[in-house]
Design an enzyme around this catalytic site. Structure first.
Site, PDB file in Angstrom:
ATOM      1  N   GLU A 188      -4.627   6.645  18.764  1.00 31.38           N
ATOM      2  CA  GLU A 188      -5.236   5.514  18.236  1.00 31.38           C
ATOM      3  C   GLU A 188      -4.445   4.127  18.963  1.00 31.38           C
ATOM      4  O   GLU A 188      -3.266   3.972  18.537  1.00 31.38           O
ATOM      5  CB  GLU A 188      -5.139   5.572  16.685  1.00 31.38           C
ATOM      6  CG  GLU A 188      -6.100   4.766  15.812  1.00 31.38           C
ATOM      7  CD  GLU A 188      -6.031   5.268  14.661  1.00 31.38           C
ATOM      8  OE1 GLU A 188      -6.055   6.372  14.085  1.00 31.38           O
ATOM      9  OE2 GLU A 188      -5.828   4.180  13.549  1.00 31.38           O
TER      10      GLU A 188
ATOM     11  N   ASP B  42      -9.969   0.233   0.394  1.00 30.73           N
ATOM     12  CA  ASP B  42      -9.891   1.662   0.652  1.00 30.73           C
ATOM     13  C   ASP B  42     -11.463   2.165   0.242  1.00 30.73           C
ATOM     14  O   ASP B  42     -11.981   1.541  -0.725  1.00 30.73           O
ATOM     15  CB  ASP B  42      -8.916   2.359  -0.252  1.00 30.73           C
ATOM     16  CG  ASP B  42      -7.686   2.240   0.367  1.00 30.73           C
ATOM     17  OD1 ASP B  42      -7.642   2.108   1.628  1.00 30.73           O
ATOM     18  OD2 ASP B  42      -6.712   2.305  -0.527  1.00 30.73           O
TER      19      ASP B  42
ATOM     20  N   TYR C 272      -8.953  -5.762   2.579  1.00 28.99           N
ATOM     21  CA  TYR C 272      -8.622  -4.487   3.102  1.00 28.99           C
ATOM     22  C   TYR C 272      -8.828  -3.398   2.132  1.00 28.99           C
ATOM     23  O   TYR C 272      -7.797  -3.280   1.235  1.00 28.99           O
ATOM     24  CB  TYR C 272      -7.021  -4.428   3.584  1.00 28.99           C
ATOM     25  CG  TYR C 272      -6.297  -3.491   4.096  1.00 28.99           C
ATOM     26  CD1 TYR C 272      -7.041  -2.088   4.442  1.00 28.99           C
ATOM     27  CD2 TYR C 272      -5.121  -3.589   4.502  1.00 28.99           C
ATOM     28  CE1 TYR C 272      -6.360  -1.269   5.173  1.00 28.99           C
ATOM     29  CE2 TYR C 272      -4.402  -2.532   5.258  1.00 28.99           C
ATOM     30  CZ  TYR C 272      -4.848  -1.243   5.584  1.00 28.99           C
ATOM     31  OH  TYR C 272      -4.158  -0.409   6.130  1.00 28.99           O
TER      32      TYR C 272
ATOM     33  N   ARG D  57       0.916  -1.233  -0.007  1.00 34.90           N
ATOM     34  CA  ARG D  57       0.112   0.063   0.091  1.00 34.90           C
ATOM     35  C   ARG D  57       0.914   1.291   0.022  1.00 34.90           C
ATOM     36  O   ARG D  57       0.550   2.204  -0.312  1.00 34.90           O
ATOM     37  CB  ARG D  57      -0.910   0.061   1.262  1.00 34.90           C
ATOM     38  CG  ARG D  57      -1.651  -1.155   1.148  1.00 34.90           C
ATOM     39  CD  ARG D  57      -2.652  -1.086   2.468  1.00 34.90           C
ATOM     40  NE  ARG D  57      -3.065   0.027   3.198  1.00 34.90           N
ATOM     41  CZ  ARG D  57      -4.384   0.575   2.717  1.00 34.90           C
ATOM     42  NH1 ARG D  57      -4.934  -0.038   2.013  1.00 34.90           N
ATOM     43  NH2 ARG D  57      -4.813   1.791   3.166  1.00 34.90           N
TER      44      ARG D  57
ATOM     45  N   ARG E 139      -0.991   5.860  16.314  1.00 34.38           N
ATOM     46  CA  ARG E 139      -0.859   7.178  15.900  1.00 34.38           C
ATOM     47  C   ARG E 139      -1.567   8.138  16.615  1.00 34.38           C
ATOM     48  O   ARG E 139      -2.569   7.846  17.348  1.00 34.38           O
ATOM     49  CB  ARG E 139      -0.947   7.159  14.219  1.00 34.38           C
ATOM     50  CG  ARG E 139      -2.430   6.747  14.057  1.00 34.38           C
ATOM     51  CD  ARG E 139      -2.501   6.544  12.336  1.00 34.38           C
ATOM     52  NE  ARG E 139      -3.900   6.102  12.224  1.00 34.38           N
ATOM     53  CZ  ARG E 139      -4.298   5.719  10.919  1.00 34.38           C
ATOM     54  NH1 ARG E 139      -3.327   5.786   9.996  1.00 34.38           N
ATOM     55  NH2 ARG E 139      -5.391   5.126  10.810  1.00 34.38           N
TER      56      ARG E 139
ATOM     57  N   ARG F 216      -9.035  -6.510  13.391  1.00 33.83           N
ATOM     58  CA  ARG F 216      -8.430  -5.602  14.361  1.00 33.83           C
ATOM     59  C   ARG F 216      -9.567  -4.557  14.676  1.00 33.83           C
ATOM     60  O   ARG F 216     -10.198  -4.020  13.745  1.00 33.83           O
ATOM     61  CB  ARG F 216      -7.312  -4.958  14.007  1.00 33.83           C
ATOM     62  CG  ARG F 216      -6.180  -5.926  13.734  1.00 33.83           C
ATOM     63  CD  ARG F 216      -5.439  -6.667  15.020  1.00 33.83           C
ATOM     64  NE  ARG F 216      -4.885  -5.836  15.752  1.00 33.83           N
ATOM     65  CZ  ARG F 216      -4.298  -6.389  17.134  1.00 33.83           C
ATOM     66  NH1 ARG F 216      -4.630  -7.305  17.372  1.00 33.83           N
ATOM     67  NH2 ARG F 216      -3.474  -5.426  17.493  1.00 33.83           N
TER      68      ARG F 216
ATOM     69  N   ARG G 182       9.790   6.504  -2.293  1.00 30.41           N
ATOM     70  CA  ARG G 182      10.346   7.580  -3.363  1.00 30.41           C
ATOM     71  C   ARG G 182      11.807   7.893  -3.128  1.00 30.41           C
ATOM     72  O   ARG G 182      12.016   8.296  -1.886  1.00 30.41           O
ATOM     73  CB  ARG G 182       9.347   8.644  -3.259  1.00 30.41           C
ATOM     74  CG  ARG G 182       7.910   8.503  -3.492  1.00 30.41           C
ATOM     75  CD  ARG G 182       7.184   9.325  -3.949  1.00 30.41           C
ATOM     76  NE  ARG G 182       5.700   9.133  -3.842  1.00 30.41           N
ATOM     77  CZ  ARG G 182       5.042   9.555  -3.029  1.00 30.41           C
ATOM     78  NH1 ARG G 182       5.349  10.360  -1.911  1.00 30.41           N
ATOM     79  NH2 ARG G 182       3.706   9.112  -3.008  1.00 30.41           N
TER      80      ARG G 182
END
Ligand code: UDP
Length: 387
Positions: free
Chosen positions: A304, A354, A352, A175, A281, A250, A179
């Protein structure tokens, strides 16, 4: 006769809403039920009365896609504001840029490499001998090497998924981009944004059609009408009363922190990559609406925490361990035998997904099912894209 029976969608998230709209526009009557007291599922947003901040109640959602049709669709139901997700990460007491980019590499190694130098440097450290990475850990070692893996992925992933990264599929790490430039946009997609009035208003707009009845606070188990066809976006194992066992998910806990300080943590998302920090996070929700920073008061942050989903918890992420996939296969076999049900969405297909993929699949599933019903065929029971 079946002509006066309704289409029923279980779940008022993106899957249920998009399918309901597809059928309503074709002249069908549709009932959408959801056990919660709001639409939009885990994308639900609401404005906090005290601060004026739009809160992403079940964690941050940033819309990003390369799919022009999906982008046009959501833009026809909401005003999208430009938003670029720029995530920072804390590791070993220092702050780094994410996703892994030239800045992160130079920060971690204390260097000032240019793109070509960094590429060669990472190539030297990455595990070229791993030909076809199967696990998250193999993928990470092949992709970025041991130092970056340990600094950013091992601890975070252990906390997020509750298992060793060597037990997780490689697809989870795929995911994220890597770069060798200073581009720190978390996503690689052509279109990115957040709806000005939140996701709940967007989903409510999709559901706003005279052919659709939306019934909140209503459980699938209490459904008292026989549908023409049922689209089920709840957990597939729950549909079957968990009769073969429970699939692993989860769930998340959020600790809310209200602060009078307008600047809060200074960014929308700060990841905590070390294993000894219990949260994964912190999100500071005013920064998800950079266009309205002057209109809000103070900051509203959420720590979280991820943990195993037990009976009664809200499932967020399908874990998809090998044992889960075996069990899923047995549930899919049961699903294939259902005659008037199609399983859709992140929970219905246990993937999973999006938001944009969920919408694209719901569009396809809705259209295919409508065409099938019109010719007297039965729609596909388990919707999974060919990809
Ligand atoms: N990940 C990580 N460290 C990070 C960010 C992500 O190890 O700082 C891993 C982790 O396993 C996570 C996965 O990459 O579950 C996908 O990250 P993404 O940001 O897409 O997760 P989401 O926002 O969907 O929870």
């Amino acid at each position: 006769m079946s002509a006066d029976r309704r289409i029923v969608c279980v779940g008022a998230g993106f899957s249920g809403a998009v399918i309901a709209r597809e059928f309503a526009e074709a002249g069908h009557r549709v009932l959408v039920i959801d056990e919660r007291d709001h639409v939009a599922g885990n994308c639900h947003t609401e404005r906090d009365a005290e601060t004026g901040i739009m809160v992403h109640r079940y964690g941050p959602h940033i819309f990003h896609t390369d799919n022009r049709e999906v982008w046009d669709y959501v833009n026809s139901h909401a005003t999208f504001m430009p938003y670029v997700n720029r995530v920072k990460a804390v590791s070993g007491g220092r702050v780094y840029s994410l996703p892994i980019n030239l800045h992160t590499i130079n920060q971690l190694f204390g260097t000032a490499m240019n793109p070509a130098e960094a590429r060669a440097f990472i190539a030297e450290r990455s595990r070229q001998d791993i030909a076809e990475p199967q696990t998250f850990e193999e993928q990470a070692l092949k992709f970025v090497g041991d130092e970056i893996y340990k600094a950013f992925f091992h601890g975070y992933t252990r906390k997020q998924w509750g298992v060793e990264p060597s037990d997780l599929p490689a697809s989870i790490l795929k995911r994220l981009p890597l770069r060798f430039t200073y581009d720190d946009n978390y996503f690689n997609h052509a279109f990115q944004g957040i709806p000005a009035e939140g996701y709940t208003a967007l989903v409510a707009s999709i559901l706003d059609h005279e052919g659709i009845e939306t019934r909140l606070g209503s459980r699938f188990e209490d459904l008292d009408e026989a549908p023409l066809h049922l689209f089920y976006s709840g957990p597939i194992d729950r549909y079957f009363g968990h009769r073969l066992g429970r699939l692993g998910y989860r769930t998340l806990d959020f600790k809310e922190i209200r602060s009078a300080d307008d600047e809060g943590i200074g960014n929308a998302v700060l990841n905590y990559c070390d294993a000894d920090v219990p949260w994964t996070r912190i999100t500071d929700h005013k920064y998800f609406a950079p266009w309205s920073l002057d209109e809000t008061r103070g900051s509203l942050q959420f720590r979280e925490y991820s943990r195993a989903c037990e009976a009664g918890d809200i499932p967020y992420y399908p874990i998809r361990l090998v044992s889960d996939k075996d069990l899923l296969g047995r549930y899919v076999a049961l699903a294939e035998a259902e005659r008037r049900v199609t399983f859709v969405g992140r929970l219905g297909t246990y993937r999973y997904l999006d938001m944009d993929v969920t919408i694209a699949e719901a569009m396809k599933a809705g259209r295919a099912a409508r065409a099938a019903l019109e010719t007297g065929d039965l729609p596909r029971p388990f919707y999974e894209s060919a990809a």
